[in-house]
Design a protein around this motif. Structure first.
Motif, PDB file in Angstrom:
ATOM      1  N   LEU A  26       0.825  -1.208   0.000  1.00 16.47           N
ATOM      2  CA  LEU A  26       0.000   0.000   0.000  1.00 16.47           C
ATOM      3  C   LEU A  26       0.861   1.261   0.000  1.00 16.47           C
ATOM      4  O   LEU A  26       0.562   2.237  -0.697  1.00 16.47           O
ATOM      5  CB  LEU A  26      -0.927  -0.014   1.208  1.00 16.47           C
ATOM      6  N   MET A  30       0.827   4.346  -2.717  1.00 19.24           N
ATOM      7  CA  MET A  30       0.658   5.743  -2.316  1.00 19.24           C
ATOM      8  C   MET A  30       1.810   6.601  -2.819  1.00 19.24           C
ATOM      9  O   MET A  30       1.613   7.756  -3.222  1.00 19.24           O
ATOM     10  CB  MET A  30       0.553   5.838  -0.790  1.00 19.24           C
ATOM     11  N   SER A 367      -5.191  -2.790  -3.333  1.00 15.66           N
ATOM     12  CA  SER A 367      -4.424  -1.612  -2.900  1.00 15.66           C
ATOM     13  C   SER A 367      -5.161  -0.324  -3.253  1.00 15.66           C
ATOM     14  O   SER A 367      -5.217   0.619  -2.448  1.00 15.66           O
ATOM     15  CB  SER A 367      -3.034  -1.619  -3.551  1.00 15.66           C
ATOM     16  N   GLU A 368      -5.727  -0.264  -4.446  1.00 18.27           N
ATOM     17  CA  GLU A 368      -6.463   0.929  -4.873  1.00 18.27           C
ATOM     18  C   GLU A 368      -7.703   1.129  -4.001  1.00 18.27           C
ATOM     19  O   GLU A 368      -8.021   2.258  -3.606  1.00 18.27           O
ATOM     20  CB  GLU A 368      -6.866   0.796  -6.345  1.00 18.27           C
ATOM     21  N   TYR A 371      -6.570   2.455  -0.675  1.00 14.77           N
ATOM     22  CA  TYR A 371      -6.141   3.846  -0.841  1.00 14.77           C
ATOM     23  C   TYR A 371      -7.354   4.776  -0.872  1.00 14.77           C
ATOM     24  O   TYR A 371      -7.379   5.816  -0.201  1.00 14.77           O
ATOM     25  CB  TYR A 371      -5.333   3.964  -2.134  1.00 14.77           C
TER      26      TYR A 371
END
Length: 379
Positions: A26, A30, A367-368, A371
């Motif tokens: 992650l 970012m 991950s998106e 986020y």
């Protein structure tokens, strides 16, 4: 309402690679989104994280925190007294780190170190989120549920295990991007296993791996008779010599069986997992996320040596969906595993159904999603 930008983020995690690796994945995403974002990882002073995180290139701080053992032995009582002292000490350490770094958000991904940091951040009105990679929440996640703004989980079926389901967001668990950088056919060609025979991939965690490697020696010996499958087995540093010795006792010379590969470690895990038609493994959270993201059927022997039996709970959820077959270690053997594998791989219809069921649980953009969830709590 305008959403603030992430300038400084604290990740707090530890204990196992399954807690640390999602946080690192992650942070990498970012950084791609905004290279100016600063990161600080916080873990326990004696945990696995103290090695993994600096190697990944991130700043690392520690708090004094440790587990409690359910035993009245003198050694365990002494350990629990130290843990009680750490529990009183860690909130002061956590507040000092938070006030010094001044994060925009704090994200916990599991492990005891998450507790004082996330709880202290919540009390300081800093946005907080917790990611739970197991099917059933661990003790730390249970204790942090009242304090976290969001609880991020791997699967929709996880929601029922929480007291505040309105806080729960299904994000999946991050899987390395290189797992998807090639097609299955390309991965098979890269590995030289594209002659039409299915590929079995097997590996075990460190807990109980000796006993399972003994079983895999029996499995490989049965395969050697006709080599119906390609098979890559990662035995681990200690298991490699053991499996070689056991196969020699059975009269199996691996150099005479090119379809059977015994490795100390599977360093090229991305193409190997992508090429696999069946994976034989434990049920750790990272492995579960990889299996579902790739849609690979699995034959799972959950480790009986983990806290709260969470591996069997992980495995049973996949079994209920139709993507996995579960064998408990107490009834497992090389012959039983071989028979179960043949039952899956010799039926194209059954294998296709398991692939579809496993893929239905997968989240490739975890991950998106995480986020975006963190951006939302900044509003």
């Amino acid at each position: 309402m305008a959403i603030r930008k992430l300038r400084r983020v604290i990740f707090t995690c530890g204990g196992t690679a399954g807690h640390v690796n999602p946080a690192i994945a992650l942070a990498q995403l970012m950084h791609e989104k905004d290279p100016e974002t600063e990161f600080l990882f916080v873990g326990a002073e004696r945990g696995l994280e103290k090695d993994l995180i600096p190697k990944a290139g991130y700043a690392f701080r520690t708090v004094h925190i440790s587990s409690f053992h359910r035993s009245f032995r003198l050694r365990e009582i002494e350990h629990n007294l130290i843990s009680a002292g750490n529990l009183l000490r860690s909130p002061h350490e956590a507040r000092a780190i938070l006030r010094e770094f001044r994060p925009d958000a704090v994200v916990g991904t599991g492990g005891y170190a998450s507790y004082p940091i996330v709880k202290s951040a919540a009390k300081l009105k800093i946005p907080t989120a917790v990611h739970e990679s197991n099917m059933v929440p661990g003790l730390t996640t249970e204790m942090l549920e009242p304090y976290a703004d969001r609880i991020m989980v791997g699967f929709e079926s996880c929601r029922k295990h929480y007291r505040h389901p309105e806080k729960v967001i299904v994000t999946g668990t991050p899987v390395r991007g290189d797992f998807f950088s090639r097609s299955k056919a390309e991965a098979k060609r890269q590995l030289g296993v594209d002659d039409g025979r299915p590929l079995i991939v097997s590996f075990w965690g460190s807990l109980g791996a000796s006993g399972m490697n003994r079983q895999m020696a029996g499995f490989l010996a049965l395969e050697s008779a006709k080599e119906p499958f390609h098979h890559i087995h990662g035995a681990g540093k200690e298991g490699y010599a053991l499996v070689q010795s056991l196969l020699a006792e059975k009269g199996v010379r691996l150099e005479e069986h090119p379809a059977l590969q015994l490795r100390e470690y599977i360093y090229d895990m991305a193409p190997v997992m992508r090429a696999a038609d069946l994976v034989i493994c434990r049920a750790g959270a990272s492995t579960i996320s990889e299996l579902t993201a790739l849609g690979v059927p699995a034959l799972i022997v959950p480790s009986p040596y983990v806290t709260n039996n969470h591996q069997e709970k992980n495995a049973r959820a996949l079994e209920e969906s139709g993507g996995a077959v579960v064998l408990l270690e107490s009834v497992s053997s090389g012959a039983a595993l071989f028979q179960a594998a043949c039952g899956i791989l010799h039926s194209g219809e059954r294998r296709a159904g398991m692939e579809k069921s496993m893929a239905s649980l997968g989240v490739r953009d975890a991950s998106e999603r995480i986020y975006q969830t963190i951006l939302e709590i900044l509003g």
